[in-house]
Design a protein around this motif. Structure first.
Motif, PDB file in Angstrom:
ATOM      1  N   GLY A 292       6.526  18.440  65.488  1.00  0.00           N
ATOM      2  CA  GLY A 292       6.328  20.142  65.161  1.00  0.00           C
ATOM      3  C   GLY A 292       7.131  20.058  63.964  1.00  0.00           C
ATOM      4  N   LYS A 293       7.890  19.267  63.232  1.00  0.00           N
ATOM      5  CA  LYS A 293       8.613  19.139  62.118  1.00  0.00           C
ATOM      6  C   LYS A 293       7.967  18.908  60.859  1.00  0.00           C
ATOM      7  CE  LYS A 293      13.281  18.385  64.502  1.00  0.00           C
ATOM      8  NZ  LYS A 293      13.917  17.193  64.885  1.00  0.00           N
ATOM      9  N   GLY A 294       6.615  18.519  60.976  1.00  0.00           N
ATOM     10  CA  GLY A 294       6.063  18.328  59.704  1.00  0.00           C
ATOM     11  C   GLY A 294       6.725  17.015  58.840  1.00  0.00           C
ATOM     12  N   ILE A 295       7.265  16.173  59.598  1.00  0.00           N
ATOM     13  CA  ILE A 295       7.659  15.013  58.899  1.00  0.00           C
ATOM     14  C   ILE A 295       6.986  13.715  59.402  1.00  0.00           C
ATOM     15  CG2 ILE A 295       9.986  16.152  58.323  1.00  0.00           C
ATOM     16  CD1 ILE A 295      11.199  14.536  60.868  1.00  0.00           C
ATOM     17  N   THR A 336       6.530   9.706  53.159  1.00  0.00           N
ATOM     18  CA  THR A 336       6.786  10.661  54.356  1.00  0.00           C
ATOM     19  C   THR A 336       8.451  10.014  54.603  1.00  0.00           C
ATOM     20  OG1 THR A 336       5.855   9.138  55.789  1.00  0.00           O
ATOM     21  CG2 THR A 336       5.164  11.405  55.524  1.00  0.00           C
ATOM     22  N   ILE A 337       9.143  10.563  55.456  1.00  0.00           N
ATOM     23  CA  ILE A 337      10.664  10.149  55.446  1.00  0.00           C
ATOM     24  C   ILE A 337      10.922   8.872  56.126  1.00  0.00           C
ATOM     25  CG2 ILE A 337      11.043  11.556  57.792  1.00  0.00           C
ATOM     26  CD1 ILE A 337      13.889  12.302  56.783  1.00  0.00           C
ATOM     27  N   ASP A 338      10.113   8.597  57.103  1.00  0.00           N
ATOM     28  CA  ASP A 338      10.266   7.174  57.511  1.00  0.00           C
ATOM     29  C   ASP A 338      10.019   5.796  56.579  1.00  0.00           C
ATOM     30  OD1 ASP A 338       7.434   7.962  57.442  1.00  0.00           O
ATOM     31  OD2 ASP A 338       6.840   6.136  58.624  1.00  0.00           O
ATOM     32  N   ILE A 339       9.303   6.094  55.675  1.00  0.00           N
ATOM     33  CA  ILE A 339       9.314   4.961  54.601  1.00  0.00           C
ATOM     34  C   ILE A 339       9.870   5.470  53.370  1.00  0.00           C
ATOM     35  CG2 ILE A 339       7.244   3.907  55.733  1.00  0.00           C
ATOM     36  CD1 ILE A 339       5.322   5.582  53.883  1.00  0.00           C
ATOM     37  N   MET A 340      10.638   6.449  53.318  1.00  0.00           N
ATOM     38  CA  MET A 340      11.247   6.771  52.218  1.00  0.00           C
ATOM     39  C   MET A 340      12.276   5.776  51.543  1.00  0.00           C
ATOM     40  SD  MET A 340      11.416   9.217  50.118  1.00  0.00           S
ATOM     41  CE  MET A 340      12.667   9.813  48.589  1.00  0.00           C
ATOM     42  N   GLN A 346       9.634  12.437  48.491  1.00  0.00           N
ATOM     43  CA  GLN A 346       9.483  12.741  49.736  1.00  0.00           C
ATOM     44  C   GLN A 346       8.459  13.738  50.123  1.00  0.00           C
ATOM     45  OE1 GLN A 346      12.889  12.387  52.351  1.00  0.00           O
ATOM     46  NE2 GLN A 346      11.842  13.836  53.646  1.00  0.00           N
ATOM     47  N   ILE A 347       7.623  13.582  50.799  1.00  0.00           N
ATOM     48  CA  ILE A 347       6.592  14.759  51.056  1.00  0.00           C
ATOM     49  C   ILE A 347       6.341  14.947  52.446  1.00  0.00           C
ATOM     50  CG2 ILE A 347       5.501  14.489  48.877  1.00  0.00           C
ATOM     51  CD1 ILE A 347       3.047  12.731  50.208  1.00  0.00           C
ATOM     52  N   SER A 348       5.716  15.899  52.780  1.00  0.00           N
ATOM     53  CA  SER A 348       5.548  16.198  54.831  1.00  0.00           C
ATOM     54  C   SER A 348       4.223  15.668  54.980  1.00  0.00           C
ATOM     55  CB  SER A 348       5.351  17.776  54.452  1.00  0.00           C
ATOM     56  OG  SER A 348       4.074  18.223  53.902  1.00  0.00           O
TER      57      SER A 348
END
Ligand code: IPM
Ligand code: MG
Length: 362
Positions: A292-295, A336-340, A346-348
């Motif tokens: 639900g966080k869009g990440i 996305t944040i996990d591979i940033m 960084q994008i959603s």
């Protein structure tokens, strides 16, 4: 061409990542001239909430009636979710095992690829991953410990639990053939993983795999013990092309293989039966902590949709278009944040879906 696709959005990040994969499928359809017709199906926790069980007969029938099923992920946080107050046979995971069995999805393909653009995320030393690696884990999915008899009994005050591990030669032969067929389209090497120094089921596995290998003279077969394989995956992952193994070993080794790519959010999977039908889902879990966080990273699901186009619909060009779009987005520095990593943008979750769509062309 009309593609009848059953959609199980599932739990946790499932709905978010599946939405992006549908967006990409629709864009691909627009560009290449096919139409996706979706039927929403409930499974896992979402089904427990509505029907009290993780998988209904209606869902099984609707899945059977579609050409392929696209799935997000199922399950919740085992500590906090009420789904885990239920007995094991009624929990979300039981739905997943049941649909695999009911649809006879015996061949589970889990590619583990080190993307050039994501080299930095790989936890291994650069000298052992130089040039990248690209392996396909072919996991048997409807036999072995997962589907053997289970019981827990108390004898004279002592609790004893038993899980049976059984394979017959036909089950081994059909997955082995699939493994060799896939190897023929790749680098023509099969590493069959077993525990033949201890288990009878593994000795039969090895015997049958060797028989099948005789029909594929161009493919090199190597037998490897599972403990050694666990070690080799971190010592020299480049040695692997197709890893062929039974259900439980495949479960464990595929998590390990995904970790050495450094990006579980990138890894797709396909579960196939003897027909063109398949169930396609990301290798990662439902990650309820970030739901639900869009990440969440939708790429694994998008790449699973590409596998669906290739395996269930023979739309190789369309599948490639999606894969190329994913590579291009990574090349352009979107993450996305996990591979940033430093210097990237960084994008959603939904921006990632949109970006990938924008790169899909003829
Ligand atoms: C997987 C998962 C499942 C499995 C669980 C959720 C039952 O770990 O698909 O790898 O063990 O097969
Ligand atoms: Mg697993």
């Amino acid at each position: 061409m009309r593609l009848n696709i059953g959609v199980i959005k599932g739990d946790g990040i499932g709905p978010e990542i599946v939405t992006e994969a549908m967006k990409v499928l629709d864009k691909t359809g627009e560009v290449y001239g096919h139409e996706c017709i979706y039927t929403q199906l409930l499974m896992g926790g979402a089904s427990i909430d509505v029907h009290g069980v993780p998988l209904t007969d209606e869902t099984i029938e609707a899945a059977k009636a579609s050409d392929a099923v696209l799935m997000g992920s199922i399950g919740g946080d085992a500590k906090t979710s009420p789904w885990y107050q239920l007995e094991p046979s009624k929990r979300p995971e039981a739905g997943l095992l049941k649909i695999r069995k009911e649809l006879n999805l015996f061949a589970n393909l889990r590619p583990a690829v080190l993307y050039d653009e994501l080299k930095g995320a790989c936890p291994l030393k650069e000298e052992i991953t130089d040039g990248g690696f690209d392996m396909m884990i072919m996991r048997e999915l409807t036999g072995g410990l997962y589907f053997g008899e289970r019981k827990t009994v108390e004898v004279d005050g002592v609790m004893t639990a038993t899980d049976e591990l059984t394979y017959n030669e036909n089950e081994i032969r059909r997955i082995a053939k699939r493994g060799f067929d896939i190897a023929m389209k790749r680098r023509k090497k099969v590493t069959s993983v077993d525990k033949a120094n201890v288990l009878d089921s593994s000795r039969l596995w090895r015997k049958v795999v060797e028989e099948v290998a005789a029909d594929y003279p161009e493919v090199t077969l190597e037998n490897m013990l599972v403990d050694n394989c666990a070690m080799q995956l971190v010592k020299d992952p480049r040695q692997f092309d197709v890893i062929l193994t039974e259900n439980m070993f495949g479960d464990i080794l595929s998590d390990e293989a995904s970790m050495v790519t450094g990006s579980i959010g990138m890894l797709a999977s396909a579960s196939l039966n003897e027909t063109k039908f398949g169930l396609y889902e990301p290798s990662g879990g439902s990650a309820p902590d970030i739901a639900g966080k869009g990440i969440a990273n939708p790429i694994a699901t998008i790449l699973s949709a590409a596998m669906m186009l290739r395996f269930s619909f023979d739309l190789d060009q369309e599948a490639e278009a999606i894969e190329n779009a994913v590579s291009q987005v990574l090349k352009d520095g979107y993450r996305t944040i996990d591979i940033m990593s430093e210097g990237k943008t960084q994008i959603s979750t939904s921006e990632m879906g949109d970006r990938i769509c924008s790169y899909i062309h003829l």
